[in-house]
Design a protein around this motif. Structure first.
Motif, PDB file in Angstrom:
ATOM      1  N   GLU A  24       0.832  -1.213   0.000  1.00  0.00           N
ATOM      2  CA  GLU A  24       0.000   0.000   0.000  1.00  0.00           C
ATOM      3  C   GLU A  24       0.862   1.257   0.000  1.00  0.00           C
ATOM      4  O   GLU A  24       0.578   2.205  -0.741  1.00  0.00           O
ATOM      5  N   SER A  25       1.922   1.276   0.785  1.00  0.00           N
ATOM      6  CA  SER A  25       2.773   2.469   0.820  1.00  0.00           C
ATOM      7  C   SER A  25       3.505   2.663  -0.503  1.00  0.00           C
ATOM      8  O   SER A  25       3.715   3.792  -0.941  1.00  0.00           O
ATOM      9  N   VAL A  26       3.874   1.571  -1.165  1.00  0.00           N
ATOM     10  CA  VAL A  26       4.531   1.673  -2.472  1.00  0.00           C
ATOM     11  C   VAL A  26       3.562   2.269  -3.487  1.00  0.00           C
ATOM     12  O   VAL A  26       3.910   3.188  -4.240  1.00  0.00           O
ATOM     13  N   ILE A  27       2.320   1.763  -3.505  1.00  0.00           N
ATOM     14  CA  ILE A  27       1.322   2.272  -4.446  1.00  0.00           C
ATOM     15  C   ILE A  27       1.060   3.747  -4.192  1.00  0.00           C
ATOM     16  O   ILE A  27       0.992   4.551  -5.127  1.00  0.00           O
ATOM     17  N   ASN A  28       0.936   4.141  -2.924  1.00  0.00           N
ATOM     18  CA  ASN A  28       0.689   5.549  -2.590  1.00  0.00           C
ATOM     19  C   ASN A  28       1.862   6.437  -2.999  1.00  0.00           C
ATOM     20  O   ASN A  28       1.650   7.566  -3.453  1.00  0.00           O
ATOM     21  N   GLU A  29       3.071   5.935  -2.858  1.00  0.00           N
ATOM     22  CA  GLU A  29       4.248   6.716  -3.263  1.00  0.00           C
ATOM     23  C   GLU A  29       4.232   6.970  -4.773  1.00  0.00           C
ATOM     24  O   GLU A  29       4.443   8.089  -5.229  1.00  0.00           O
ATOM     25  N   TYR A  30       3.975   5.929  -5.546  1.00  0.00           N
ATOM     26  CA  TYR A  30       3.896   6.100  -6.996  1.00  0.00           C
ATOM     27  C   TYR A  30       2.734   7.022  -7.372  1.00  0.00           C
ATOM     28  O   TYR A  30       2.857   7.864  -8.258  1.00  0.00           O
ATOM     29  N   ALA A  31       1.594   6.855  -6.708  1.00  0.00           N
ATOM     30  CA  ALA A  31       0.414   7.691  -6.998  1.00  0.00           C
ATOM     31  C   ALA A  31       0.718   9.163  -6.748  1.00  0.00           C
ATOM     32  O   ALA A  31       0.258  10.029  -7.492  1.00  0.00           O
ATOM     33  N   SER A  32       1.487   9.456  -5.715  1.00  0.00           N
ATOM     34  CA  SER A  32       1.816  10.854  -5.415  1.00  0.00           C
ATOM     35  C   SER A  32       2.663  11.487  -6.513  1.00  0.00           C
ATOM     36  O   SER A  32       2.728  12.705  -6.630  1.00  0.00           O
ATOM     37  N   GLU A  33       3.299  10.636  -7.337  1.00  0.00           N
ATOM     38  CA  GLU A  33       4.103  11.115  -8.461  1.00  0.00           C
ATOM     39  C   GLU A  33       3.333  11.042  -9.785  1.00  0.00           C
ATOM     40  O   GLU A  33       3.914  11.215 -10.857  1.00  0.00           O
ATOM     41  N   VAL A  51       3.069  -2.989 -12.224  1.00  0.00           N
ATOM     42  CA  VAL A  51       3.283  -2.141 -13.378  1.00  0.00           C
ATOM     43  C   VAL A  51       2.452  -0.868 -13.167  1.00  0.00           C
ATOM     44  O   VAL A  51       1.272  -0.950 -12.858  1.00  0.00           O
ATOM     45  N   PHE A  52       3.104   0.270 -13.306  1.00  0.00           N
ATOM     46  CA  PHE A  52       2.439   1.554 -13.160  1.00  0.00           C
ATOM     47  C   PHE A  52       2.466   2.285 -14.491  1.00  0.00           C
ATOM     48  O   PHE A  52       3.396   2.113 -15.275  1.00  0.00           O
ATOM     49  N   GLU A  53       1.452   3.109 -14.741  1.00  0.00           N
ATOM     50  CA  GLU A  53       1.396   3.905 -15.965  1.00  0.00           C
ATOM     51  C   GLU A  53       0.978   5.329 -15.652  1.00  0.00           C
ATOM     52  O   GLU A  53       0.347   5.579 -14.620  1.00  0.00           O
ATOM     53  N   ARG A  54       1.358   6.227 -16.541  1.00  0.00           N
ATOM     54  CA  ARG A  54       0.853   7.598 -16.485  1.00  0.00           C
ATOM     55  C   ARG A  54       0.878   8.162 -17.888  1.00  0.00           C
ATOM     56  O   ARG A  54       1.657   7.748 -18.741  1.00  0.00           O
ATOM     57  N   GLU A  55      -0.011   9.126 -18.120  1.00  0.00           N
ATOM     58  CA  GLU A  55      -0.077   9.737 -19.447  1.00  0.00           C
ATOM     59  C   GLU A  55       1.165  10.575 -19.696  1.00  0.00           C
ATOM     60  O   GLU A  55       1.715  11.173 -18.794  1.00  0.00           O
ATOM     61  N   VAL A  56       1.550  10.609 -20.962  1.00  0.00           N
ATOM     62  CA  VAL A  56       2.711  11.400 -21.377  1.00  0.00           C
ATOM     63  C   VAL A  56       2.298  12.849 -21.414  1.00  0.00           C
ATOM     64  O   VAL A  56       1.238  13.214 -21.807  1.00  0.00           O
TER      65      VAL A  56
END
Length: 56
Positions: A24-33, A51-56
């Motif tokens: 959960e803390s890993v997911i929240n850290e990535y989400a904050s970015e 696997v994490f994704e974000r729009e370009v």
């Protein structure tokens, strides 16, 4: 309609004995970015990566 484009990154998880690290803390850290959890990677029923994704 414009095609959406994404960039991806992965995070390997570590099992310590029978306990997983604090996912959960890993997911929240990535989400904050700005990353969104896209998929989990499993082997023999154990999550070994995310696997994490974000729009370009």
């Amino acid at each position: 309609m414009a095609e959406q484009r994404y960039v991806y990154t992965t995070h390997a998880t570590e099992a310590r004995g029978r306990k997983m690290g604090n996912i959960e803390s890993v997911i929240n850290e990535y989400a904050s970015e700005g990353w969104r959890l896209s998929e989990t990677l499993e082997r023999d029923g154990t999550t070994i990566g995310m696997v994490f994704e974000r729009e370009v």
